[in-house]
Design a protein around this motif. Structure first.
Motif, mmCIF file in Angstrom:
data_model
loop_
_atom_site.group_PDB
_atom_site.id
_atom_site.type_symbol
_atom_site.label_atom_id
_atom_site.label_comp_id
_atom_site.label_asym_id
_atom_site.label_seq_id
_atom_site.Cartn_x
_atom_site.Cartn_y
_atom_site.Cartn_z
ATOM 1 N N ASP A 31 2.978 14.993 -7.419
ATOM 2 C CA ASP A 31 2.083 15.166 -6.729
ATOM 3 C C ASP A 31 2.128 15.462 -5.031
ATOM 4 N N PRO A 32 3.028 16.494 -3.960
ATOM 5 C CA PRO A 32 3.110 15.912 -2.756
ATOM 6 C C PRO A 32 2.143 15.254 -1.720
ATOM 7 N N PHE A 33 2.724 14.441 -1.175
ATOM 8 C CA PHE A 33 1.170 13.362 -0.978
ATOM 9 C C PHE A 33 0.890 13.860 0.635
ATOM 10 N N ASP A 34 -0.647 13.721 0.618
ATOM 11 C CA ASP A 34 -0.857 14.664 1.946
ATOM 12 C C ASP A 34 -1.161 13.191 2.499
ATOM 13 N N ASP A 35 -0.274 12.869 3.906
ATOM 14 C CA ASP A 35 -0.540 11.928 4.474
ATOM 15 C C ASP A 35 -1.482 11.235 5.541
ATOM 16 N N GLY A 36 -2.016 13.534 5.454
ATOM 17 C CA GLY A 36 -3.185 13.050 6.897
ATOM 18 C C GLY A 36 -4.262 12.191 6.076
ATOM 19 N N PHE A 37 -4.922 12.334 4.993
ATOM 20 C CA PHE A 37 -5.220 11.627 4.452
ATOM 21 C C PHE A 37 -5.573 9.601 4.958
ATOM 22 N N LEU A 38 -4.092 9.628 5.503
ATOM 23 C CA LEU A 38 -3.962 8.157 4.775
ATOM 24 C C LEU A 38 -4.814 7.421 6.870
ATOM 25 N N LEU A 62 -9.038 6.837 -2.570
ATOM 26 C CA LEU A 62 -7.621 7.401 -2.157
ATOM 27 C C LEU A 62 -6.601 7.886 -3.194
ATOM 28 N N THR A 63 -6.203 7.249 -3.492
ATOM 29 C CA THR A 63 -5.000 7.170 -5.335
ATOM 30 C C THR A 63 -6.754 8.357 -5.939
ATOM 31 N N THR A 64 -7.872 8.868 -5.710
ATOM 32 C CA THR A 64 -8.586 9.383 -7.123
ATOM 33 C C THR A 64 -8.074 10.580 -6.468
ATOM 34 N N LEU A 65 -7.110 11.074 -4.674
ATOM 35 C CA LEU A 65 -7.586 12.343 -4.481
ATOM 36 C C LEU A 65 -6.101 12.845 -4.572
ATOM 37 N N LEU A 85 -0.571 -0.117 5.951
ATOM 38 C CA LEU A 85 0.127 0.819 5.070
ATOM 39 C C LEU A 85 0.774 0.132 4.160
ATOM 40 N N PHE A 86 1.459 -1.210 5.284
ATOM 41 C CA PHE A 86 2.523 -2.147 5.049
ATOM 42 C C PHE A 86 2.149 -3.824 4.678
ATOM 43 N N LYS A 87 1.013 -3.200 4.146
ATOM 44 C CA LYS A 87 0.184 -5.265 3.694
ATOM 45 C C LYS A 87 0.323 -4.515 2.092
ATOM 46 N N LYS A 88 0.141 -5.763 1.768
ATOM 47 C CA LYS A 88 -0.722 -5.595 0.232
ATOM 48 C C LYS A 88 -1.250 -5.275 -0.257
ATOM 49 N N ILE A 89 -2.069 -5.165 -1.204
ATOM 50 C CA ILE A 89 -3.058 -4.767 -1.381
ATOM 51 C C ILE A 89 -4.077 -5.910 -1.630
ATOM 52 N N VAL A 113 0.918 -0.990 0.196
ATOM 53 C CA VAL A 113 0.204 0.088 0.062
ATOM 54 C C VAL A 113 0.967 1.537 -0.112
ATOM 55 N N SER A 114 1.991 1.606 1.045
ATOM 56 C CA SER A 114 2.711 2.587 1.510
ATOM 57 C C SER A 114 2.924 3.226 -0.159
ATOM 58 N N HIS A 115 3.624 1.804 -1.035
ATOM 59 C CA HIS A 115 4.964 1.730 -1.693
ATOM 60 C C HIS A 115 3.933 2.340 -3.141
ATOM 61 N N TYR A 116 3.550 2.161 -3.304
ATOM 62 C CA TYR A 116 2.411 2.353 -4.393
ATOM 63 C C TYR A 116 1.721 4.042 -3.994
ATOM 64 N N LEU A 117 1.204 3.760 -2.787
ATOM 65 C CA LEU A 117 0.526 5.562 -2.965
ATOM 66 C C LEU A 117 2.259 6.261 -3.411
ATOM 67 N N LEU A 118 2.875 6.272 -2.822
ATOM 68 C CA LEU A 118 4.234 7.066 -2.705
ATOM 69 C C LEU A 118 5.069 7.263 -4.227
ATOM 70 N N THR A 119 4.958 5.841 -4.798
ATOM 71 C CA THR A 119 5.252 5.454 -6.175
ATOM 72 C C THR A 119 3.832 6.979 -6.559
ATOM 73 N N LEU A 120 2.587 6.173 -7.313
ATOM 74 C CA LEU A 120 1.528 6.986 -7.865
ATOM 75 C C LEU A 120 1.337 8.639 -7.338
ATOM 76 N N ALA A 121 1.961 8.795 -6.637
ATOM 77 C CA ALA A 121 2.512 10.377 -5.786
ATOM 78 C C ALA A 121 3.812 10.779 -6.362
ATOM 79 N N LYS A 122 4.483 10.608 -6.920
ATOM 80 C CA LYS A 122 5.375 10.617 -6.850
ATOM 81 C C LYS A 122 5.613 10.731 -8.895
ATOM 82 N N VAL A 123 4.484 10.066 -9.763
ATOM 83 C CA VAL A 123 4.345 9.672 -10.673
ATOM 84 C C VAL A 123 3.468 10.790 -11.274
#
Lengths: 223, 184
Positions: free
Chosen positions: B91-98, B123-126, B105-109, B78-88
């Motif tokens: 967008d500076p990722f707003d971890d408040g939503f998390l 979350l990915t749509t935001l 965060l550390f589980k596989k999807i 989860v965390s890797h995916y969100l960070l990569t998506l934000a990077k691509v």
């Protein structure tokens, strides 16, 4: 984009396919280079033996690589691409996907070629002379198959990938060298044509054509 | 200047011809019975389907899309995916939503529950700077607390200038945010 696609596509299944394929490839290369070899004759006729080994390599890895490309690419069309397409646009996603698979194939091709050359140099007494054309033509077949599968196979019709690979293998096994019409139609590797100077140009042009078809189809299809 | 304009756009298998204008800062709710063409309308907006008749005028837009069934890469963490998506998406990722959504965060999807998968997909749509956010049944699989949290997040994003098109069977839950309600 490629990093994101890598995270999505490089799942456990993909890792397993890559790992098993590499292990099998090493095993097959050792088998080819050690079975039925007369060391004295090899010292006397190194060129003949190198040609013999290269022919064996081409025959065995034609089947092996086709299976590899099949397992690698048959799941390429996934639902998780839809949100990326809507955000980044089709062109970026489709090019990213093609580049991602090309990187995996290049790494695989380099790995196999490297193991093959190391095997030839360590397991045989041949003073190896690199015949790059043989390998280049051979690896272009991987791109040919990959582009075909990426263009034609969709999530609902995954079995089509098996049919494409099956036809490719049939064509390789039962191809008659004098039927050059088929060579122009499907320019896959044939030992009789490796020395032909036009072959690489024709094949590269054919691949460019396939890539254009891939782009045209993926940019205009509905999902 | 509208973002997207549908004028009598119709697919042969759908009874309705859609006419809709989506402007910046709109929050459009689409509701209706099963089989009335809510998802088809969204797919026409997204450009995944082309209309058999009618016209769709559309700019080149960045659209964040939540499909009806959350489509996520199962093997990614989860965390890797969100960070990569934000990077691509740069967008500076707003971890408040998390913290708000409380997704592990550390589980596989593939190890997430249905509700958590849905939260992650939302979350990915935001993430990113989309011109439009299209949500297909965002409340599906969410409990009451999560729905309240989601409404807060959507309100904040709406205030930040995001435009939304949301298809839902529970329009009453999102009615306070809506600028336009389309009943099919």
């Amino acid at each position: 984009m490629i990093r994101l696609l890598g995270q999505c596509y490089l799942n456990q299944k993909m890792h397993l396919v890559l790992f098993i394929n590499q292990l099998l490839a090493i095993g097959i290369i050792i088998l080819i280079l050690t079975i039925d070899v007369n060391t004295t004759e090899m010292i006397l006729y190194p060129k003949t033996y190198q040609t013999y080994f290269e022919q064996m390599f081409l025959q065995v890895f034609t089947v092996f690589n086709a299976m590899f490309v099949l397992f690698l690419t048959m799941d390429h069309d996934q639902k998780f691409l839809n949100p990326y397409i809507s955000y980044f646009g089709r062109f970026k996603v489709m090019i990213g996907k093609y580049v991602f698979y090309s990187i995996i194939l290049s790494m695989y091709a380099l790995f196999i070629t490297m193991i093959w050359i190391i095997g030839l140099m360590t397991l045989t007494t041949i003073r190896f002379v690199l015949n790059w054309q043989t390998y280049l033509y051979f690896w272009l077949d991987l791109w040919f198959l990959m582009t075909l599968i990426l263009t034609i196979v969709r999530e609902r019709f995954k079995a089509v990938a098996v049919i494409i690979v099956f036809v490719y293998l049939l064509f390789n096994l039962f191809y008659q060298a004098n039927e050059s019409f088929f060579l122009y139609l499907i320019p896959i590797v044939q030992s009789e044509f490796i020395t032909e100077p036009f072959f690489v140009t024709y094949k590269l042009t054919y691949l460019s054509f396939l890539f254009t078809v891939y782009l045209h189809k993926t940019l205009h299809e509905t999902r | 200047m509208p973002l997207i304009q549908l004028n009598e756009a119709k697919k042969h298998y759908c009874a309705t011809a859609f006419t809709l204008t989506i402007k910046p800062h709109d929050f459009i709710l689409i509701s209706g019975k099963n089989g009335t063409g809510k998802t088809t309308l969204l797919e026409l907006i997204l450009g995944f389907k082309k209309p058999d008749t009618g016209i769709i005028k559309k700019k080149t837009l960045k659209i964040n899309y939540l499909p009806e069934v959350a489509a996520l890469p199962n093997e990614a963490v989860v965390s890797h995916y969100l960070l990569t998506l934000a990077k691509v998406k740069r967008d500076p990722f707003d971890d408040g939503f998390l913290h708000l959504f409380q997704i592990p965060l550390f589980k596989k999807i593939c190890e997430l529950s249905k509700g958590n998968r849905q939260k992650l997909a939302i979350l990915t749509t935001l993430i990113g700077k989309p011109d439009l956010v299209v949500l297909d049944e965002p409340l599906s699989g969410l409990d009451d607390k999560s729905i309240t949290e989601l409404l807060d997040v959507l309100k904040k994003k709406k205030e930040a200038g995001f435009s939304f098109v949301v298809s839902t069977h529970q329009p009453e839950r999102l009615q306070t945010l809506a600028t336009q309600l389309v009943i099919l």
